[in-house]
Scaffold this motif. Structure first.
Motif, mmCIF file in Angstrom:
data_model
loop_
_atom_site.group_PDB
_atom_site.id
_atom_site.type_symbol
_atom_site.label_atom_id
_atom_site.label_comp_id
_atom_site.label_asym_id
_atom_site.label_seq_id
_atom_site.Cartn_x
_atom_site.Cartn_y
_atom_site.Cartn_z
ATOM 1 N N ILE A 58 -30.529 43.485 -4.334
ATOM 2 C CA ILE A 58 -30.556 43.135 -5.772
ATOM 3 C C ILE A 58 -29.384 42.229 -6.116
ATOM 4 O O ILE A 58 -29.506 41.253 -6.858
ATOM 5 N N GLU A 59 -28.195 42.557 -5.497
ATOM 6 C CA GLU A 59 -27.042 41.706 -5.751
ATOM 7 C C GLU A 59 -27.250 40.312 -5.197
ATOM 8 O O GLU A 59 -26.854 39.314 -5.806
ATOM 9 N N GLU A 60 -27.877 40.229 -4.011
ATOM 10 C CA GLU A 60 -28.155 38.914 -3.444
ATOM 11 C C GLU A 60 -29.087 38.096 -4.337
ATOM 12 O O GLU A 60 -28.879 36.888 -4.555
ATOM 13 N N LYS A 61 -30.101 38.759 -4.868
ATOM 14 C CA LYS A 61 -31.019 38.049 -5.761
ATOM 15 C C LYS A 61 -30.304 37.591 -7.029
ATOM 16 O O LYS A 61 -30.527 36.454 -7.497
ATOM 17 N N GLU A 62 -29.420 38.425 -7.551
ATOM 18 C CA GLU A 62 -28.722 38.033 -8.774
ATOM 19 C C GLU A 62 -27.712 36.927 -8.491
ATOM 20 O O GLU A 62 -27.505 36.040 -9.334
ATOM 21 N N ASN A 63 -27.085 36.964 -7.311
ATOM 22 C CA ASN A 63 -26.173 35.876 -6.952
ATOM 23 C C ASN A 63 -26.938 34.566 -6.779
ATOM 24 O O ASN A 63 -26.480 33.491 -7.189
ATOM 25 N N LEU B 38 -29.719 33.915 -8.302
ATOM 26 C CA LEU B 38 -30.090 33.520 -9.655
ATOM 27 C C LEU B 38 -28.915 32.853 -10.378
ATOM 28 O O LEU B 38 -29.094 31.872 -11.114
ATOM 29 N N LEU B 39 -27.699 33.344 -10.127
ATOM 30 C CA LEU B 39 -26.530 32.746 -10.757
ATOM 31 C C LEU B 39 -26.337 31.311 -10.288
ATOM 32 O O LEU B 39 -25.980 30.421 -11.074
ATOM 33 N N GLN B 40 -26.600 31.055 -8.997
ATOM 34 C CA GLN B 40 -26.521 29.678 -8.503
ATOM 35 C C GLN B 40 -27.600 28.799 -9.153
ATOM 36 O O GLN B 40 -27.343 27.643 -9.520
ATOM 37 N N LEU B 41 -28.808 29.357 -9.281
ATOM 38 C CA LEU B 41 -29.886 28.593 -9.921
ATOM 39 C C LEU B 41 -29.600 28.352 -11.399
ATOM 40 O O LEU B 41 -29.973 27.323 -11.954
ATOM 41 N N CYS B 42 -28.932 29.309 -12.009
ATOM 42 C CA CYS B 42 -28.618 29.138 -13.435
ATOM 43 C C CYS B 42 -27.593 28.037 -13.650
ATOM 44 O O CYS B 42 -27.560 27.432 -14.731
ATOM 45 N N GLN B 43 -26.739 27.772 -12.667
ATOM 46 C CA GLN B 43 -25.832 26.638 -12.807
ATOM 47 C C GLN B 43 -26.631 25.342 -12.981
ATOM 48 O O GLN B 43 -26.260 24.461 -13.752
ATOM 49 N N ARG B 44 -27.745 25.244 -12.268
ATOM 50 C CA ARG B 44 -28.616 24.073 -12.416
ATOM 51 C C ARG B 44 -29.378 24.113 -13.745
ATOM 52 O O ARG B 44 -29.479 23.103 -14.445
ATOM 53 N N THR B 45 -29.898 25.289 -14.095
ATOM 54 C CA THR B 45 -30.678 25.397 -15.339
ATOM 55 C C THR B 45 -29.825 25.039 -16.544
ATOM 56 O O THR B 45 -30.294 24.362 -17.470
ATOM 57 N N ARG C 237 -38.822 28.206 -18.709
ATOM 58 C CA ARG C 237 -39.542 29.209 -17.910
ATOM 59 C C ARG C 237 -38.617 29.787 -16.850
ATOM 60 O O ARG C 237 -37.688 29.123 -16.373
ATOM 61 N N PRO C 238 -38.865 31.026 -16.447
ATOM 62 C CA PRO C 238 -38.006 31.661 -15.413
ATOM 63 C C PRO C 238 -38.072 30.881 -14.099
ATOM 64 O O PRO C 238 -39.095 30.298 -13.748
ATOM 65 N N VAL C 239 -36.943 30.877 -13.365
ATOM 66 C CA VAL C 239 -36.898 30.183 -12.079
ATOM 67 C C VAL C 239 -37.383 31.126 -10.980
ATOM 68 O O VAL C 239 -37.422 32.352 -11.143
ATOM 69 N N ARG C 240 -37.763 30.541 -9.897
ATOM 70 C CA ARG C 240 -38.241 31.328 -8.744
ATOM 71 C C ARG C 240 -37.046 31.683 -7.870
ATOM 72 O O ARG C 240 -36.336 30.804 -7.374
ATOM 73 N N ALA D 68 -38.890 37.082 -8.864
ATOM 74 C CA ALA D 68 -38.772 37.220 -7.410
ATOM 75 C C ALA D 68 -40.143 37.503 -6.815
ATOM 76 O O ALA D 68 -40.819 38.458 -7.224
ATOM 77 N N PRO D 69 -40.582 36.654 -5.882
ATOM 78 C CA PRO D 69 -41.857 36.937 -5.209
ATOM 79 C C PRO D 69 -41.683 38.108 -4.232
ATOM 80 O O PRO D 69 -40.535 38.457 -3.871
ATOM 81 N N PRO D 70 -42.699 38.771 -3.778
ATOM 82 C CA PRO D 70 -44.106 38.438 -4.068
ATOM 83 C C PRO D 70 -44.634 39.156 -5.295
ATOM 84 O O PRO D 70 -45.734 38.878 -5.737
ATOM 85 N N ARG D 71 -43.867 40.124 -5.822
ATOM 86 C CA ARG D 71 -44.381 40.908 -6.949
ATOM 87 C C ARG D 71 -44.037 40.293 -8.305
ATOM 88 O O ARG D 71 -44.338 40.856 -9.340
ATOM 89 N N ASN D 72 -43.351 39.187 -8.243
ATOM 90 C CA ASN D 72 -43.000 38.487 -9.485
ATOM 91 C C ASN D 72 -42.159 39.355 -10.408
ATOM 92 O O ASN D 72 -42.327 39.378 -11.623
ATOM 93 N N THR D 73 -41.242 40.103 -9.797
ATOM 94 C CA THR D 73 -40.383 40.995 -10.576
ATOM 95 C C THR D 73 -39.318 40.195 -11.300
ATOM 96 O O THR D 73 -38.866 39.150 -10.832
ATOM 97 N N MET D 74 -38.873 40.733 -12.432
ATOM 98 C CA MET D 74 -37.873 40.054 -13.251
ATOM 99 C C MET D 74 -36.491 40.245 -12.639
ATOM 100 O O MET D 74 -36.105 41.349 -12.259
ATOM 101 N N VAL D 75 -35.723 39.163 -12.574
ATOM 102 C CA VAL D 75 -34.331 39.195 -12.130
ATOM 103 C C VAL D 75 -33.478 38.717 -13.293
ATOM 104 O O VAL D 75 -33.711 37.640 -13.850
ATOM 105 N N ASP D 76 -32.493 39.551 -13.637
ATOM 106 C CA ASP D 76 -31.692 39.241 -14.827
ATOM 107 C C ASP D 76 -30.224 39.345 -14.470
ATOM 108 O O ASP D 76 -29.834 40.099 -13.572
ATOM 109 N N LEU D 77 -29.407 38.588 -15.195
ATOM 110 C CA LEU D 77 -27.959 38.605 -14.947
ATOM 111 C C LEU D 77 -27.246 39.668 -15.757
ATOM 112 O O LEU D 77 -26.033 39.860 -15.584
#
Length: 1817
Positions: free
Chosen positions: A959-964, A966-973, A941-944, A1007-1016
């Motif tokens: 947007i870049e901050e969110k993707e960065n 996400l990249l850190q979270l993806c290291q864990r995923t 499932r997608p991470v928060r 990404a809250p609060p609108r639950n928008t999709m963040v992609d790499l």
């Protein structure tokens, strides 16, 4: 030639299993795509015309076939052949032929027919048959039988074996018939018009040929006639008037028919001898003036030059004029003519292609001799034949042809007698020939002559040496058709009138009645006797047809009555259909065919076919009676048998009043009078005639001499039936028969034995004589006697060497044995084996000692008892333990704590839904830790992504901050799958028809609060290339590790899971590695392995090599070795072609060598791996990157090969392995490369210049771990000192801190026994110099850099010691070790909180290793403290928390919940090696990092896992439950023998540490598993999900329902014997027992209701019984209590007295057991099953009943004659005693109303008494 014909009295039996019959192949051919597919034949090249599964496959050339040819069909049936199908012996095989199709099908009674093989050929099939060919195996003459199907076409024979081989044998001539023989095929050549033209009148061509194998030549058969020409030489079988009508393999005979003389002859078929072969091939000297042989030879040879096609379409037909019939000799034979008429060598060429029109098949060996066609001979040549003086030799005109050597020879055995032509009609050819035998094993050759409607039976026997068959007389039976039923030694004959008659040999048994078909004899309208002319010298059954017709006309029933047999009249029966007119209400039987076993097909006149079965004959007379049409009912069966039996013993059942009074429901067979039994009109006095001389027996009866033996046998059988409550009522029927036999005193010798009396004496401790028994019949008697001897008398050898002391075998003879079998057939249900269910049918008095023994054994069962014994003693938990059942296959149960609500999609997505939740719910019942682990490890499932947008941050930057983020979270995923694979280890059993679900690796965010999709993939930030390659690999491994080792996985399923998308190739590579780790990759076909490797996909190669190596761990498998060596240049020869193998694949292959050769000490591999640790860079550009991982892999592989060998490296002394490894560890000059490596590394590297010194940064890790694994657990102090950290600053400065961790770890596991679970031991590994300098450092006397270095050294040494501590106590859950490690983990976290001088990376590395060490210690336990640490690190994603640290933390989480809590870690050498490979303390910095350690090796931790969770499962509910275990540890040098109590489900310690595991009471039956002898039994339990079946005691509740035991307080009160029966309330029974039988009994029999108040005493008694059973924990005793109560109730409470001593015997046995257990020894009072006052009360009531017996009977019978009888003597009476002692005063003894035995004394009224030990009829 005549022989006496035996005929039983004409009766009729009923055939069974009437079924409509249609050949299975007909329906199959109806749907066969033959006609359409034949059109495709023209499109195929000739080389593809023959397929593998048929003569020409399903496709053939389109041919013009007429409608008649297409509709022509034939089939044959045979008994199933074991070579084709082994699981079912009795099945039928059908070979069906229609047009071009042959269908071979199989079917049985229980299984529908199915196609075994189907064949389609080019041309119409002329014949199809089964044939066995003998294939020589060696030169010694051993042969193997090859079973085949032969399909005969016009031009060839197709041979198909059951093993899949196919042969095509071209035919050099046209064939009329093919016959299967013992040696192969016999071929009859078809006579054509060219035969006469091609051969001279004196030299015909051979007509019979043989083919011993499809690859052999077709050779002519020679024959050796008998009689007048016996002295003649052998010759070719060339008589065209002799036709084969039958062939047989055993015995090997062939039957011929002479078409001219009309007689049949029998010939033996054998291999030709050397002399016979030489004789027939050699050209002999001819009689004077005769040169026919040479002339004939010249005639045929001259035509070898001028030849033309004769038999081509439209060819000349004038050749037929040349054919003239030869003059016949009286004794005809296939080879009638002398040698001068045999074809010469060159004449074999006449068998040419001219006889095979259209022959286009390839030639075979020697085929050129058959492929010559002929011109019509010129008149000159023809004239040579009639000129004896002509000396012209044409043989010189052509080259001499090579002869064909004959293989088989036929020798004449018998021929029909030729009668005077004026007194005989020419006999036609036999339409059917078969072999049959009778019940006396006489054998007959029968052939059916339809023109005469005769079945001629020729009896034959084998000579003493079995080398020759001797034919005796001929018997003729009038028959329209006949078939043998070989399985039951009878044959079924269809008479001319349409009746079916059963014969055994030539003895007529009876007619056969077919249900649903009215026999023609029942609807005759005209009775005209017809006798044909008698035949001389031939005996026939006496007047069979007419007598049957007349008899059946006399009765209206289908079973004829008996009639005296008339004189035998020799006659010939013609067709009755010409003389009688039938009313054809139903179709009549037209013919018989297809006999298999005891089944045969009836062809009706309407064209339909019926399949019937004929029962087996046991005894002809009883068979005739019992199998009459309609059959007897169950009521009349016994009466039928008794009457038949007494008739055979010589009784006149017509005059015997007893048998006349038997009632029958159907008309009887001829043995019994056909009239209703009439009631006796003479009163009681005539019920049985007195024992007087008027009772005479026929001494000539078959069983008369055996009456004494039969009486004794039937008495023993009666005693046997008395021991079965279910048979006792039926056994009463035997009393009548035995009493009748008792009328003859001369037969009674001695006192017949009584089994109850024997058991009673045994209980009283008296000496007992051996009890007689019948072997195979009196099984229950034997079992009871030996059981009493074993348990009551205490003879341990009672069932072995002392059996003759208690049992004497009674030999009854064959007649008696047959009678007993018939009695048992009339009394069904007698069980030979003995089970717990059978114990319930044993009378309660006899069974009570057995039950007591069972009760004692139930308390302390032996672990090695068989399943049947455990079932007998009521321990279903032990019996079910033998079944291979796992928790995954059992039904789930509801959890005590429900998990959070999740959707099905979520359950399916995360890949963790297969954890057995009923087990985890018992282990962790107080929290939701398992659901928390699933949440932490899910990656589908997608991470928060929570990032707060500051005001100064633009949207693009946001947007870049969110993707960065996400990249850190993806290291864990991306690191999660490694831990998930350990968590779900071996938890899933896949379905073979479904692919394995692999959860997605979702790298997107919301990404809250609108639950928008963040992609790499948006392109806003730089993403590393191939970032997901290795995470996808790990995801595939995690999915594959779910599959349990016991699952059904094969090569097809593995290939079935191969993804079609190339993006999923990495996942599939990991899936392959996982299949190797769980042992399933060994099932992958070699072809598939080759296919995967040749595609060159790096990940697939890595996964496959590591997988197959893991599956072959320590096996030294050569095929896997070759596979790995291809990928390792060092293992290839110097001259081999250099292969471009990727570096990571080489690393995997090197580790694979270590796995395959683990612990073997293989010299060559060890030498290669040792040199590979220090492999220099080069040559040229090779081996310049990631050298560290290769050197580490070589070191790990070397350590595995020499694992634990220490200094005992046999054969490696010259390698100096320890010294070389030490040099790799500390550095020094490089040694010169030896052998092949010298040439390989001649060219230096173009990138790296290392010089002559060793690069320790590359070689040190591998060498250190290799040294540690070689000396693992050896406690070698000298080697350990090499690894000790230096104690000076100078030396310490030369060692990298990372290497200090490895050295400390290696040193500690070498000194294995010195590892202690405390902080002092950990700190003892830190050198003194470090401690000193810490104090100085505190004073700021040293520089910051030195202080930081020394701090790093201390942290790494501590981490290494903690790692060693984790390995030492892996899987032990040792609390001291855990507390020590947890303290160091908290210390490291404190240091990290204020950013200590060591540095974040170093502290995190050390903390990760400590966390892994804690997880190893607490593996499988799910410890909360470790889980809290793992969750803490899971949340940390920023800073320096990289991909490798996340991998370490989630590996720790996976190890903590290994296999869902079912698995833990082992500390064996192999497990330690696997953990060192998997937990190497240098984790990757990013997802593509393999520089220092190959990521795939992280999964090798699976090899250290072992199942040690013991899960109690209630055997009644089949649900996991809690149970108290008592675990005893063996004594070691650290602690004494210790016993601890654990509540299961629990994780057991390692089995080698245990002495005993015991299920402890009081709630469950105790069960002890002794591990001091062997651990195999417990290992097998643990491997099956640890399922240990337990059985709840009768008065207890499970721990889940009653955790504290409060609900069972009532049970503890009841168990006090002082409280008494009155304290017990039946309505509270469910509060302390869940036994269904006890709860139901209390509900229906113990509760007082309004309508039951009048029987309150009975209810109280039942409550007391229930109380007794509950307190004694023996619910099976409840029926015994009730039975005892019934005995007293029937004897005393009833108004009328029933004199039945059977229940008294049972009560007497109970009382005597009580006396022997309690009265004689008061210490046994509490060991007896019956311990209350209940039994004495019952005994007193029975005493009152016995007194009333004596009051009623004593004065009338015994006292009036002065007889002194007490109750003990009364019970000893037998019928023999009554009759022999009191025969002077007894007038008669008889039965009345089948209830009471009555005695009438002389001058006294009739009195009633029951004979003790006998049950009235």
């Amino acid at each position: 030639m005549s022989e006496v014909v035996y005929e039983e009295t004409a009766t009729m039996i009923a055939a069974g299993e009437l079924q409509s019959f249609v050949p299975f192949g007909r329906e199959h051919c109806r749907n066969h795509p033959n006609a359409f597919n034949l059109q495709l034949r023209e499109l195929q090249p000739a080389s593809e015309l023959w397929s593998s599964d048929g003569a020409a496959g399903l496709v053939g050339s389109l041919q013009e076939v007429s409608l008649q040819e297409r509709e022509r069909e034939c089939w044959q049936l045979r008994k199933g052949c074991m070579g084709a199908r082994e699981e079912d012996v009795e099945f039928e095989e059908e070979l069906y032929t229609a047009g071009n199709v042959v269908v071979w099908s199989q079917g049985s009674r229980t299984q529908a027919s199915n196609v075994y093989k189907a064949f389609t050929v080019d041309s119409p099939v002329q014949q199809a048959l089964w044939c066995n060919f003998a294939v020589p195996l060696n030169k010694k003459g051993d042969e193997e039988v090859e079973q085949t199907v032969c399909i005969v076409q016009s031009s060839c024979i197709n041979v198909h074996t059951i093993t899949g081989k196919d042969f095509i044998s071209p035919l050099p001539f046209q064939v009329s018939n093919v016959w299967a023989t013992k040696f192969g095929l016999l071929l009859e050549r078809k006579n054509t018009a060219s035969d006469a033209q091609l051969s001279s009148p004196g030299e015909p061509l051979p007509t019979v040929f043989s083919m011993l194998h499809p690859l052999d030549e077709i050779a002519p058969v020679v024959c050796k006639p008998a009689g007048l020409f016996e002295g003649c030489r052998v010759q070719y079988a060339s008589d065209s008037t002799m036709k084969i009508v039958f062939s047989c393999s055993q015995p090997s005979v062939v039957v011929f028919y002479d078409t001219v003389q009309g007689i049949h002859s029998v010939w033996a078929l054998r291999k030709v001898t050397h002399d016979e072969r030489s004789t027939v091939l050699r050209c002999p000297a001819e009689p004077a003036g005769t040169s026919l042989g040479l002339m004939a030879s010249g005639f045929l040879t001259s035509h070898l030059r001028n030849t033309s096609r004769l038999d081509s379409p439209g060819g000349s037909g004038a050749a037929g004029a040349l054919h003239s019939h030869q003059s016949r000799i009286i004794t005809s034979s296939p080879g009638l003519h002398s040698r001068v008429h045999s074809p010469s060598i060159s004449n074999m060429a006449a068998l040419s292609r001219a006889h095979s029109p259209g022959m286009a098949a390839p030639s075979f060996s020697g085929a050129s001799r058959f492929n010559t066609s002929f011109h019509s001979p010129s008149p000159r040549h023809y004239g040579l034949l009639h000129s004896p003086n002509n000396t012209m030799n044409e043989t010189m005109l052509v080259p001499e042809m090579e002869p064909i050597i004959p293989d088989l020879c036929m020798e004449q055995l018998w021929s029909e007698t030729v009668t005077t032509p004026c007194h005989r009609e020419l006999s036609s050819q036999a339409s059917k020939v078969f072999l049959t035998s009778d019940l006396c094993e006489n054998r007959y050759l029968c052939f059916l002559v339809e023109s005469h409607q005769q079945l001629r039976c020729v009896k034959f026997i084998e000579s003493n040496d079995s080398s020759q068959l001797i034919f005796a007389s001929v018997t003729i039976i009038a028959a329209k058709d006949a078939e043998p039923l070989q399985n039951i030694d009878v044959m079924l004959v269809l008479e001319a009138c349409g009746s079916l008659v059963l014969y055994t040999g030539i003895t007529k048994v009876s007619k056969v009645f077919v249900p649903g078909l009215l026999s023609p004899t029942f609807s005759l309208t005209n009775h005209i006797p017809h006798l044909s002319t008698p035949m001389e010298n031939v005996s026939t059954p006496a007047n069979t047809g007419n007598r049957h017709l007349q008899r059946l006309d006399e009765t209206a029933m289908p079973s004829p009555v008996s009639e005296h047999r008339g004189p035998n009249i020799k006659h010939h029966e013609a067709s009755f259909l010409e003389d009688y007119t039938f009313q054809q209400a139903t179709p009549c039987i037209h013919a018989l065919r297809d006999p298999v076993y005891n089944r045969v097909t009836l062809e009706l006149s309407s064209g339909t076919m019926l399949r019937i079965s004929v029962p087996e004959i046991v005894l002809v007379k009883w068979y005739n009676i019992y199998n009459a049409p309609g059959g007897p009912s169950a009521h009349a069966e016994w009466n039928l048998f008794v009457t038949c039996f007494m008739t055979l013993m010589g009784y006149n059942t017509e005059r015997l009043t007893w048998t006349r009074n038997l009632h029958f429901e159907v008309p009887l067979s001829p043995v019994i009078a056909a009239k209703k039994a009439r009631p006796s009109d003479g009163g009681c006095d005539e019920a049985f005639p007195p024992s007087s001389p008027s009772l005479t027996l026929d001494s000539s009866a078959p069983l008369f001499p055996h009456i004494p033996v039969l009486f004794y046998v039937l008495h023993l059988l009666y005693q046997e039936l008395l021991l079965d409550e279910l048979q006792r009522a039926r056994a009463s029927s035997l009393v009548c028969l035995l009493q009748q036999l008792m009328q003859c005193p001369s037969f009674l010798k001695g006192k017949p034995p009584c089994v109850f009396s024997w058991l009673s004496r045994c209980l009283r401790g008296e000496e007992v004589p051996p009890f007689p028994y019948l072997l195979g019949i009196c099984q229950r008697t034997r079992l009871m006697v030996l059981s009493y001897a074993l348990y009551i008398l205490g003879d341990d050898n009672a069932t072995s060497k002392n059996v003759p002391k208690y049992l004497v075998k009674f030999s009854a003879g064959l007649f008696s044995f047959v009678i007993i079998l018939l009695v048992l057939d009339c009394v069904p249900g007698l069980c030979v084996c003995f089970t717990l269910k059978d114990l319930e049918s044993v009378p309660f008095g006899v069974a009570l000692p057995i039950r007591e023994a069972v009760y004692r054994c139930r308390e302390q069962p032996c672990s090695d008892w068989s399943e049947d014994v455990c079932l007998l003693i009521g321990r279903q938990d032990l019996t079910r333990q033998a079944h291979k059942m796992t928790l995954a296959k059992s039904k789930g149960v509801s959890l005590s704590l429900e998990p959070p609500a999740t959707t099905e999609a979520d359950e399916e997505e995360d890949g963790m839904s297969d954890i057995i939740q009923e087990v985890t719910g018992l282990i962790w019942s107080q929290d939701l830790r398992v659901q928390e682990v699933r949440r932490l490890l899910q990656s589908s499932r997608p991470v928060r992504v929570s990032v707060v947008q500051l005001p100064e941050v633009s949207d693009h930057e946001y947007i870049e901050e969110k993707e960065n983020k996400l990249l850190q979270l993806c290291q864990r995923t991306m690191a999660l799958p490694v831990g998930r694979g350990l968590f779900t280890l071996f938890s899933y059993h896949p379905v073979p028809t479904e692919p394995l679900h692999v959860p997605k690796l979702n790298l997107t965010g919301r990404a809250p609060p609108r639950n928008t999709m963040v992609d790499l993939n948006s392109g806003n930030i730089d993403v590393p290339p191939n970032m997901t390659s290795w995470p996808s690999f790990h995801n595939g491994v995690a999915a594959g590790l779910k599959i349990a080792p016991a699952s059904q996985v094969d090569s097809a399923w593995i290939a079935y899971n191969k993804p079609k998308s190339p993006e999923l190739a990495n996942e599939y590579a990991g899936f392959l590695m996982a299949l190797g780790l769980n042992g399933h990759l060994t099932k992958l076909a070699t072809l598939n392995i080759h296919d995967y490797l040749t595609k060159g996909h790096e990940m697939t190669s890595i996964g496959l090599l590591l997988g197959v190596s893991s599956a072959k761990l320590g096996t030294m498998d050569m095929s896997i070795t070759r596979l790995l060596s291809i990928h390792i240049p060092a293992l290839l020869p110097p001259t081999s072609t250099e292969l471009d193998v990727p570096h990571n694949v080489q690393v995997a292959a090197v580790i694979g060598i270590g796995l395959v050769y683990q612990g073997t000490g293989h010299r060559h591999n060890a030498e290669v791996l040792l040199s590979e640790i220090g492999r220099p860079p080069g040559p040229e550009m090779e081996y310049c990157t990631d050298r560290e991982s290769y050197s580490l892999a070589a070191g790990l592989a070397l350590g595995m090969v020499c694992l634990g060998h220490g200094s005992n490296l046999i054969g490696m002394t010259d390698l100096n392995v320890p010294e070389q490894l030490y040099q790799y560890m500390v550095g020094g000059h490089r040694r010169a490369q030896a052998g092949a490596n010298r040439e390989r590394h001649k060219s230096p590297s173009y990138q790296i210049k290392e010089g002559d010194t060793i690069n320790v940064d590359v070689t040190c890790p591998g060498a250190t771990l290799a040294l540690a694994m070689i000396y693992l657990k050896t406690n070698n102090k000298s080697i350990a000192d090499w690894l000790k950290p230096p104690d000076t600053w100078f030396l310490l400065d030369f060692i990298k801190p990372e290497f200090l961790l490895l050295r400390t770890l290696a040193r500690c596991i070498i000194m294995w026994d010195e590892i202690l679970p405390n902080t002092e031991w950990v700190k003892s590994n830190i050198p003194q110099v470090r401690k000193l300098n810490l104090r100085i450092g505190c004073c700021m006397m040293f520089s910051t850099m030195l202080f930081e270095f020394l701090s790093q050294a201390q942290d790494y040494i501590t981490a290494g010691a903690c790692m060693a501590l984790g390995l030492r106590f892996a899987g032990s859950a040792n609390s001291e070790a855990f507390d020590c490690l947890y303290e160091f983990a908290r210390t490291f976290m404190k240091i990290m909180s204020f950013s200590g001088t060591t540095g974040y990376y170093n502290l995190q590395t050390g903390l990760s290793m400590i966390l892994l060490a804690m997880s190893m210690v607490m593996s499988g336990t799910g410890n909360l403290k470790v889980l809290q640490l793992c969750r803490f690190f899971h949340k940390r994603t920023g800073g320096e928390m990289n991909y490798g640290f996340h991998m370490a933390h989630h590996m720790a989480l996976g190890l903590l919940f290994l296999g869902g809590g079912r698995y833990t870690l082992s500390t064996s050498n192999s497990a330690i090696a696997a953990l060192l490979c998997a937990l190497y303390p240098h984790f990757p910095a990013h997802s593509t990092d393999n520089r220092y350690h190959l990521q795939a090796l992280r999964h090798l931790a699976v090899l250290a896992a072992e199942p040690r969770l013991l899960v109690p499962v209630d055997v009644d509910s089949l649900k996991p439950c809690y149970a108290l275990l008592e675990v005893t540890y063996r004594e070691t040098k650290w602690y004494d023998e210790t016993t601890v109590e654990l509540m299961a489900p629990t994780m057991l310690p390692e089995l080698h540490l245990l002495k005993r595991v015991k299920v402890k009471g009081p709630r469950y039956w105790e069960l002890s598993i002794d591990l001091s002898k062997e651990t195999h039994h417990l290992k097998s339990i643990l491997c099956r999900d640890g399922v240990l079946y337990v059985k709840l005691r009768a008065g207890q509740l499970p721990y889940k329902d009653d955790p504290q035991g409060w609900k069972s307080l009532l049970a503890s009160t009841i168990n006090h014997h002082n409280s008494g029966v009155r304290a017990f309330k039946p309505e509270n029974i469910s509060a302390f027992t869940s036994e269904p039988a006890l709860v139901s009994f209390a509900e229906y029999f113990c509760k007082t209701s309004e309508g039951m108040k009048h029987v309150s005493d009975t209810l109280g008694l039942f409550s007391a019984m229930l109380y007794e059973c509950v307190t004694q924990e023996c619910p099976e005793m409840l029926p015994t209590y009730i039975a005892i109560n019934q005995v007293t109730h029937v004897q005393l409470v009833n108004d009328r007295v029933e004199f039945n001593t059977f229940p008294l015997w049972q009560l007497r046995l109970v009382v005597e057991l009580w006396d022997s257990r309690v009265l004689q020894d008061t210490t046994n009072r509490h060991n007896a099953l019956l311990t209350s006052e209940f039994l004495p009360i019952m005994k007193n009531m029975v005493d009152v009943a016995l007194d009333s017996w004596l009051t009623v009977l004593g004065g009338n019978i015994f006292k009036s004659y002065g007889l002194i009888i007490n109750d003990s003597q009364l019970l000893e009476f037998t019928p023999t005693d009554i009759y022999r002692r009191y025969k002077s005063i007894l007038k008669t003894v008889f039965f009345e109303d089948s209830k009471v035995i009555l005695f009438q004394f002389r001058n006294q009224p009739v009195s009633a008494f029951l004979l003790p030990g006998w049950k009235p009829a």
